[in-house]
Every structure is written in C-alpha cells, then in structure tokens.
Design a protein around this motif. Structure first.
Motif, short mmCIF file in Angstrom:
data_model
loop_
_atom_site.label_atom_id
_atom_site.label_comp_id
_atom_site.label_asym_id
_atom_site.label_seq_id
_atom_site.Cartn_x
_atom_site.Cartn_y
_atom_site.Cartn_z
N GLU A 1 6.28 -2.81 5.34
CA GLU A 1 5.04 -2.11 4.98
C GLU A 1 4.82 -2.11 3.47
OE1 GLU A 1 2.31 -0.53 6.45
OE2 GLU A 1 3.04 -1.90 7.99
N ILE A 2 5.90 -1.81 2.75
CA ILE A 2 5.79 -1.75 1.29
C ILE A 2 5.47 -3.14 0.76
CG2 ILE A 2 7.12 -1.40 -0.82
CD1 ILE A 2 8.51 0.90 0.49
N THR B 1 2.27 6.77 -0.36
CA THR B 1 0.91 6.27 -0.16
C THR B 1 0.93 4.75 -0.28
OG1 THR B 1 0.07 8.28 -1.16
CG2 THR B 1 -1.44 6.42 -1.07
N PRO B 2 0.29 4.05 0.68
CA PRO B 2 0.36 2.58 0.65
C PRO B 2 -0.07 1.99 -0.69
CG PRO B 2 -0.62 3.32 2.69
CD PRO B 2 -0.41 4.55 1.85
N ALA B 3 -1.11 2.57 -1.31
CA ALA B 3 -1.61 1.98 -2.55
C ALA B 3 -0.56 2.04 -3.66
CB ALA B 3 -2.87 2.70 -2.99
N THR B 4 0.35 3.00 -3.60
CA THR B 4 1.37 3.10 -4.64
C THR B 4 2.39 1.97 -4.50
OG1 THR B 4 1.15 5.48 -4.48
CG2 THR B 4 3.02 4.67 -5.72
N ALA B 5 2.67 1.59 -3.26
CA ALA B 5 3.62 0.52 -2.98
C ALA B 5 4.93 0.75 -3.74
CB ALA B 5 3.03 -0.84 -3.32
N ALA B 6 5.51 1.95 -3.57
CA ALA B 6 6.75 2.28 -4.27
C ALA B 6 7.92 1.56 -3.60
CB ALA B 6 6.98 3.79 -4.24
N ALA B 7 8.56 0.69 -4.38
CA ALA B 7 9.62 -0.13 -3.80
C ALA B 7 10.86 0.69 -3.45
CB ALA B 7 9.99 -1.24 -4.76
N GLN C 1 7.53 2.98 -9.66
CA GLN C 1 7.62 1.52 -9.81
C GLN C 1 8.98 1.10 -10.34
OE1 GLN C 1 5.27 -0.17 -8.55
NE2 GLN C 1 3.90 1.58 -8.26
N ALA D 1 10.86 3.84 -2.32
CA ALA D 1 10.58 4.94 -1.39
C ALA D 1 11.59 4.95 -0.24
CB ALA D 1 9.16 4.83 -0.85
N GLY D 2 12.16 3.79 0.07
CA GLY D 2 13.14 3.69 1.14
C GLY D 2 14.35 4.60 0.93
N GLN E 1 12.64 0.15 -10.83
CA GLN E 1 13.69 -0.28 -9.92
C GLN E 1 14.98 -0.60 -10.67
OE1 GLN E 1 11.02 -3.26 -7.72
NE2 GLN E 1 12.76 -2.96 -6.36
N GLN F 1 7.15 4.10 -14.75
CA GLN F 1 6.50 4.94 -13.75
C GLN F 1 7.54 5.20 -12.67
OE1 GLN F 1 2.70 3.20 -12.46
NE2 GLN F 1 2.91 1.77 -14.16
N ASN G 1 1.92 -3.82 1.31
CA ASN G 1 1.11 -3.08 0.35
C ASN G 1 1.09 -3.77 -1.01
OD1 ASN G 1 0.57 -1.12 2.23
ND2 ASN G 1 2.26 0.19 1.57
N LEU G 2 2.27 -4.22 -1.43
CA LEU G 2 2.37 -4.90 -2.73
C LEU G 2 1.53 -6.18 -2.72
CD1 LEU G 2 6.13 -4.50 -3.67
CD2 LEU G 2 4.18 -3.80 -5.04
N LEU H 1 12.52 -5.44 0.68
CA LEU H 1 11.58 -4.33 0.76
C LEU H 1 11.18 -4.11 2.21
CD1 LEU H 1 9.23 -5.22 -2.20
CD2 LEU H 1 10.90 -3.37 -2.10
N LYS I 1 5.57 -3.80 -15.19
CA LYS I 1 4.46 -3.21 -14.44
C LYS I 1 3.60 -2.28 -15.27
CE LYS I 1 6.89 -3.63 -10.07
NZ LYS I 1 8.29 -3.72 -10.59
N ASP I 2 4.13 -1.82 -16.41
CA ASP I 2 3.34 -0.88 -17.21
C ASP I 2 2.41 -1.59 -18.19
OD1 ASP I 2 4.87 0.90 -15.86
OD2 ASP I 2 6.23 1.33 -17.52
N LEU J 1 6.12 4.94 6.30
CA LEU J 1 6.33 3.60 5.72
C LEU J 1 5.79 2.51 6.64
CD1 LEU J 1 9.89 3.68 4.09
CD2 LEU J 1 7.68 3.58 2.96
#
Lengths: 314, 524
Positions: free
Chosen positions: A49-50, B117-123, B44, B125-126, B46, B41, A53-54, A46, A87-88, B138
């Motif tokens: 940054e991500i 958005t940092p709070a989403t932390a979407a893995a 989220q 997004a890259g 992957q 989601q 955040n996680l 990852l 995660k859900d 990022l």
C-alpha cells in the motif's frame, strides 16, 4: 569581423541548442529507467500500500511515455521536480545550492590553471629542448598522470593534519577551505594547458609571420606578446570550453574527499539511488552549461583568429 | 620561487584559523553525521543519519537515556493495561513546543493519523503495525482515524494494540511515533519542535547547526551552547577532519584503519557491540541448497569465523554463531551447537556432512555468492569462497552487484543462490531478527518455510516474559539446525570521541543524544 555575422551565428547556435537538449533529455530519461531497481527499492521491502502511495505521489504508476511528456512539460516551465532521495529539497534547490559552490571552485581552479599553465608553457617553449623545458614538461606529465584521489589525501595529510595550516575539508565559503580543493582541481589542468601551450607556441614561433616580425627587428618581447601569443593560445581556448564545463559542474572525487557540497556528487548519488529527477536535473543542467561554454569558446575563437569568419558559408 | 609567498601565507592562514577556532564557542560539539539525512520530516526519514538528528530536535513519548536505554520522554509515566494490549500515557506537564505551546495528546493523534494517511506515504509506518487497525489502514481497508490511538484529555493518551508487544515502548522513541504541532506539521525548516535542540542553519551536505531549545522540559540540564552536525560521506575524510581537530565525535572509522587507530588514538577509539548481525543467506529454492540440510550445515561449518572477524574485517567485529546478536536483556541467543568445537573439528564435521549430502557425486559443486558493492563485502566473500574451496572443494563464483540491483534480485530470488544478508535491529528484541524468516515475510529472501518455526513465533507472540523468550529461543534453535542463513559475525559500532567529551556512553543501540554531552573547555 562582421557584427551581423556573429549575431546570425549566435542565433543559429542558440536554436541548435534545443534539439541537442531534447536528444540529451530523451536519452538520459530512458537510460536511467532501463537501469534495474527504482528509487524506492531498499533493504526493507515497503508494504504494497505504501509503495503504491509513493508511486502515485511521484507519478511512477503512469505509463513511461506519459511520464516522459509530463517531464518535458515540467522542464519547459523550469521545474526539475522534487528529489526522490533528498525529500526535503527540490532538484532546483539542490542545483541552486550546489552549483555556486562548484562554479566557484571550478572557476578559481580554471583561472589558476590558465594563468600558471600558459606562463609555464610559454616559458618552456622559449627554452625549447633545454633542461628547464624538460623538467617543466616532466613535472607536467606527472601532474597529468597522478590522479587527484592520490593528490588530495596527500595534501590533506601534509597541509591539514600534520601542519595544521588549513582545514581538512568541509565548506563554509571561507578561502581557507577553498585552497586545497582548488589546487587539487587545478593541478592536472595546469599540466595539460602547459603542454598544449608549449606545443602550439613552438609551432607558431617557427611560422613565417614570426620570422618576418623578427626580421623587421622587433624586440623578442613584442614578437611574443603581440604576434605569437594570440595564435598560440587558440588550442588552449578550445580545450578550455569543455574543461571549464567539467570543472564548474563539480568533481565527484574532489567533493567526496574534501566533503564539499557541490554538484558533482549528485551525478553519482542520483544515479546510484535511482533519483530519477535529480539525475535528469543535473544532466540537463550540465548539458546547458557545456553548450553555453562551447558557444563562448567559438566567439572567443573568432575574435582571436581572423581567419574564422561566421558570415561565410563553409 | 614559490617558497617565499608560501612561507608568509601558510602560517598566516594557520593563525587565522587558530583565532577562528578560539572564537568558536568552546561548548559547541562538532559531530560527524555520515551521509546527508534523507529527510528531516518525521514521516519521511528512514536513514540512520536522519533518525539520529531527529532525536536531537524532537522527542516522542519515550526517549533514550545516556546509555541508550528507553526512558520516559514527553510522557511522564505510563500504565500497561489489558495484558499489554492497552497503554495509557500521562504527558509531562512541562512538555512544550519550541513556540511555547503545550504538547497535547491531540498532537500525537494528529501525527499518527498523518503517518497512516495514503498521501503521506510514510515508509516507516510499518513500525507501528501492532497498533490496532494499523494493518487494515495500511492495506486501505480502513480510514486513518480508525487507528488505535485516542486523546483521553490533553494530558492523557491511550494506545491500543492488536497484539501484545513487549518492545512497543521502544518504538515510541522512533521519529515515526513523534507528535506534530498543527502549525507547519513536520516541515523541517519552519515547524515548532519539541526536542532538546532546534535547527538554526541547514546547508545540505555541508553542515546542520543546532541551538538549545529553551522550551525543552530538561533545558536546564543541557550543557552545550550548540551542536554542529557535518554530513561526511567518506570515512577517510571524516578521520582527516577529526585528526585536524574539526570534529569531536565521528560517525564511523574507515575500513582497515582499526589497528592504526588502536595504536595512535587509543583514548579516542570507541568500539562496542551493536544490535546487528551479518550472515550469508541461502536461497532454498535452489535445487541443491534447498534439498540438503547437510550441505547447508557443511557450508556453515567450513567457514573459519575467527579469521573472518579478526583478519578479514579486523575492526572489533565478533565471530557470529546466531542470527540474534548477544546483548538483548533476558535473551541468550541460540548459537550453532558446534561453536564450542575447535575449527579443525568443525572442518572435519563439514567434510563429513558434505559427503553425506551427496551433492558432489557428479563433480564439485559450483555456487554463486552475490553481494552488493562494498570493499568489506568483497573481502568477506573472497575469504568465504577460499574456505569453501579449501575445506569442501566447493567452487564459488563471486557476483558483485550495485545496491539497487542487489536488493531487487535478493527479493525476487530467481537468480540468487548464496547472498549477503544481515540486519540491524529496529528495536532490542529477538523478533526484530527472527520475524525476517517467517514463511510469508516479505523480508524472507531465503524462502525458508518451516511451520514449526512460524508456530513457535506466533505462540511467543501470545506469551510474555521468560516464557516468551524461551519460545523465541526454541525458534532460533530450529534455524541453527535448518541453517537457511549462515551467521558470520556480529556488528560493532565504531566512533572516535575526543576524551574531553563527557556524557557519552558506548551502548548496544549506538544512540548518543546530544542533550547528555558535555565538553571540558580547558583546551582553549
């Protein structure tokens, strides 16, 4: 049996549950953290940054001790937290969905095993050293030694794929889908209970009070049912506590082979995926179930065995 | 004694089931899904299971046709402007959410900003890293609203890129690029969706039921009454359920059953090339492996790929001679030059190179081959070790590690020597594979660093069309000479599909949207 004695005993045992659980939580919490790798390690690295955040989202960036106390606080409020992998869902939701499935299968399997196992065991004991006894015990030995990952595929192949009588797996609360997993779960337990029952029944039948009962001229039926059964069943009861706990919290093998959404897979999946919260959730839950069942077994024991009194300090 | 009740009971059970099966809607397709999806989601998800399912219930600007090729989805058409740096999408007039609201350009902007958005932390997004400012966001240097996506008007969307990326439209079919409705966003249980189906029931690890979404723009073309996905982790169980008639399409086939299936279910078995390759990575920080190119080539040539693919794996895999698998339009993979020789000649070459490398001066070389726990990987590792021993006299120690431990060790590179590697393309382009070996890529577990290779890739980034592909091919040719990874075989996709299912086409991406499936209903 004195009522207050039992109550006092119950209260002590329930209080004793707290330190046991605390030790369990502590060991499990730190053990899973010692394992290398974390919940977010995967093939694709990852972006930092991500990742940050996680970690922040799940409080993994805090010192371990702080996480531990945060977790204790959460558990006291009955919240096992979110699952890292699924995660859900929260861990509470996953347990709430998985446990009824496992408990139904395990409960039915235990019931089946107890009824058949005891009957077969008694039958064998009454015909001690006869051909019937040897063949029953031979079959029981097979039942114990053949692992369920061999039995299950054979059952699926024979009953589901070739004969088409029952579904091959899956879960929808219909009885058809319960038959094979319940039978597979019950087989080794039937065998074990049968052997236990036979052994203790033989021992009891040779004891003095049985000889007395027979000497009084009581019919054999009454001797067995009224006098021999209760003491003979004691070892079975004490085995059933942990065995039931193991059965109703699910079996990884059975769940995988029959694709059943029970609790058992979460132990393995959770550990392999470093799903910290899920592992902790099922471990704590399993701990509570074991303690409660052992407690029930104790009470049953006292009821069945007049020699055990909980008001005596031993 | 137990015969009597069984005799009565089991046929009864069979009868009940037959009746039950008959009452199930005949136009419902039952599909194996593999593992339980990690998340439904869009930001989220992957795993493959989640991504496949999301493509049935949601749709991006781009989607896939029946043969897995990208085609317009929620977008009716698009223009490529400024030499591929700007895309302007016209949304379909009939693109609607399942609650009847129109899908607007704003729904895409909302979703994309949320992904960053940092709070989403979407893995994932890259995947959108080529969008303007994506990297800076990022890294936390810019706010998510600086992302290069803009709603021109509700029906028009503009996306700007940092760098031209010919494969960009395909990324738009990935869930991370899907739009979100303002209500519920991507809550998988309540949010409106814009795909061909919607979820009606979800029991984790048991089943996920889908019904057609009447608001979908192509709702009229959907032949099915429903789809049921079954998460089944164990391929043997999936096969049993397929044979018992409970599934129409499986996610995979169990290892080692290929020959049996070829014989017994030849009409159901679908094996097709897939955009993935398997290789052995060589850690070039290892003194011998890093120093001697001859050694690396000798190791690569000593392996009999025919035996690995046909005998050790034996499920339709093809011997691999390049990092990039064949099948990408406009690109011919740069294969190892010795691929045309006989195995005996290759082995002679291998011995000669091994002698030249001089590593065996002080006795035979001892290498460690590391792989993650899996029956297939173990068999491959054992075979490779035997071949190295036989041809070169190299001793190999096999190290088997649990997945999480393995990926960590591989990334750190402090203990690895030779390790299992492989890749499945995110999009059908050679860069999906070649980027892994760029000097400073975080995915470069070989620590290969060749400025010429990096330079060719960055020049390809600025080029287009055939010229770009030629530069990429030159880059891959460097890999076949330097040999930082040893290609072994190309992946295949494997499914069982009932012959009465139509609208299913084998394809390179192994994408089979349920919206195209049909069932011939003469069986009941």
């Amino acid at each position: 049996m004195k009522q207050e004695g039992i109550l006092r005993h119950a209260a002590t045992r329930l209080l004793g549950l707290i330190p046991t659980l605390l030790v369990l939580i502590t060991i499990a919490f730190f053990l899973i953290r010692v394992a290398p790798g974390g919940p977010f390690d995967s093939e694709k690295a990852l972006p930092p940054e991500i990742r940050a955040n996680l970690d922040a989202k799940y409080h993994l960036d805090e010192p371990l001790l702080q996480q531990y106390f945060r977790y204790l606080g959460q558990i006291i409020s009955g919240d096992f937290g979110p699952s890292f992998q699924y995660k859900d869902w929260s861990v509470n939701e996953l347990i709430a969905q998985g446990f009824p499935v496992s408990a139904t299968l395990g409960g039915l399997a235990m019931l089946l095993a107890f009824v058949i196992g005891s009957l077969v065991g008694i039958a064998a004991a009454l015909r001690q050293n006869s051909a019937a006894d040897y063949s029953i015990m031979g079959v029981a030995m097979l039942g114990i030694s053949i692992p369920n990952f061999v039995v299950a595929p054979l059952l699926i192949l024979g009953v589901a794929v070739y004969a088409g009588w029952l579904p091959a797996g899956g879960w929808d609360w219909s009885w058809q889908r319960m038959v094979l997993p319940v039978v597979t779960l019950a087989l080794p337990v039937i065998a074990y209970i049968a052997r236990l029952m036979r052994g203790s029944m033989i021992e009891v039948l040779h004891s003095n009070f049985i000889r007395t009962a027979r000497a009084k001229g009581l019919p054999e039926r009454v001797v067995i049912r009224r006098h021999a059964l209760k003491p003979a069943i004691l070892p079975v009861i004490s085995y059933m506590g942990p065995a039931t706990a193991a059965l109703i919290t699910g079996s990884v093998v059975i769940e995988r082979i029959y694709s059943i959404p029970g609790l058992g897979s979460y132990f393995v999946q959770g550990a392999l995926n470093r799903d910290y919260t899920l592992v902790m959730g099922v471990v704590v839950f399993y701990g509570v179930v074991i303690i409660v069942l052992n407690f029930i077994v104790d009470l049953l024991y006292a009821w069945l065995n007049p020699r055990i009194r909980y008001d005596e300090t031993q | 004694m137990p015969t009597r009740p069984t005799r009565v009971l089991f046929p009864l059970a069979g009868l009940t089931l037959a009746l039950l099966a008959g009452t199930l809607s005949a136009a419902t397709v039952h599909r194996g899904l593999g593992p339980e999806p990690d998340s439904l989601q869009i930001h989220q998800a992957q795993g493959l299971a989640a991504v496949n399912l999301l493509r049935d219930i949601r749709e991006g600007l781009v989607t896939f046709d029946v043969s897995g090729e990208p085609v317009p989805g929620q977008a009716a058409a698009w223009e490529v402007l400024d030499d591929g740096l700007r895309y302007r999408f016209k949304l379909r007039a009939d693109a609607r959410w399942s609650n009847g609201d129109p899908v607007t350009a704003g729904d895409f902007v909302r979703a994309w900003r949320r992904a960053f958005t940092p709070a989403t932390a979407a893995a994932t997004a890259g995947l959108l890293r080529h969008v303007r400012n994506a990297e800076d966001i990022l890294q936390g240097r810019l706010e998510p609203d600086a992302l290069g996506i803009r709603s021109v008007d509700p029906g028009t969307l503009e996306i700007e890129l940092n760098q031209a990326a010919p494969w960009f439209p395909e990324i738009l079919a990935h869930p991370v690029a899907f739009p979100l409705h303002a209500d519920g966003l991507d809550d998988p249980r309540s949010a409106p969706v814009n795909g061909a189906f919607r979820i009606t029931e979800w029991t984790p690890r048991a089943s996920i039921r889908l019904a057609p979404n009447p608001e979908f723009h192509a709702a009229g073309t959907i032949a099915l009454d429903g789809v049921v996905y079954y998460p089944i982790e164990e391929p043997a169980t999936e096969l049993a359920r397929y044979r018992a008639g409970e599934l129409d399409i499986t996610e995979t086939i169990p290892a080692g059953r290929f020959a049996w299936l070829q014989e017994h279910l030849p009409d159901d078995l679908h094996v097709h090339p897939y955009l993935g390759s398997f290789w052995l990575g060589l850690n070039l920080t290892h003194p011998e492996l890093g120093r001697s190119r001859e050694l690396r080539q000798a190791l690569a040539l000593a392996i009999d790929r025919g035996i690995v693919a046909r005998t050790v794996l034996g499920a339709g895999e093809l011997p691999g001679w390049s990092i990039v698998p064949p099948g990408i339009a406009g690109y011919t993979p740069a294969v190892m030059p010795q691929s045309g020789l006989s195995q005996a000649d290759r082995e002679a070459d291998a011995r000669r190179l091994y002698r030249q490398s001089g590593v065996a001066r002080n006795g035979p070389l001892l290498l460690e081959l590391r792989y993650n726990t899996s029956g297939v990987h173990r068999r491959v590792a054992v075979a490779v070790a035997a071949m190295w021993k036989q041809v070169l006299g190299v001793n190999t120690e096999l190290v088997n590690e649990e997945w999480k431990v393995f990926v960590n060790n591989r990334r750190l590179g402090t203990v690895t020597e030779v390790f299992r590697g492989g890749w499945i393309a995110d999009f059908a382009d050679p860069t999906s594979f070649l980027d892994l070996l760029i000097g400073d890529s975080s995915m470069n577990h070989t620590f290969y660093r060749n400025p010429a290779f990096d330079d060719l890739l960055s020049r390809a980034g600025a080029a287009a069309g055939a010229q770009r592909m030629e530069l990429l091919r030159q880059a891959e040719t460097l890999l076949t000479e330097d040999m930082p990874v040893i290609p072994l075989y190309y992946y295949v996709s494997r499914h069982l599909v009932r012959p009465r299912v139509s609208g299913y086409a084998d394809n390179l991406r192994d994408i089979h949207l349920s919206r195209y499936l049909q069932l011939e209903t003469d069986e009941f």
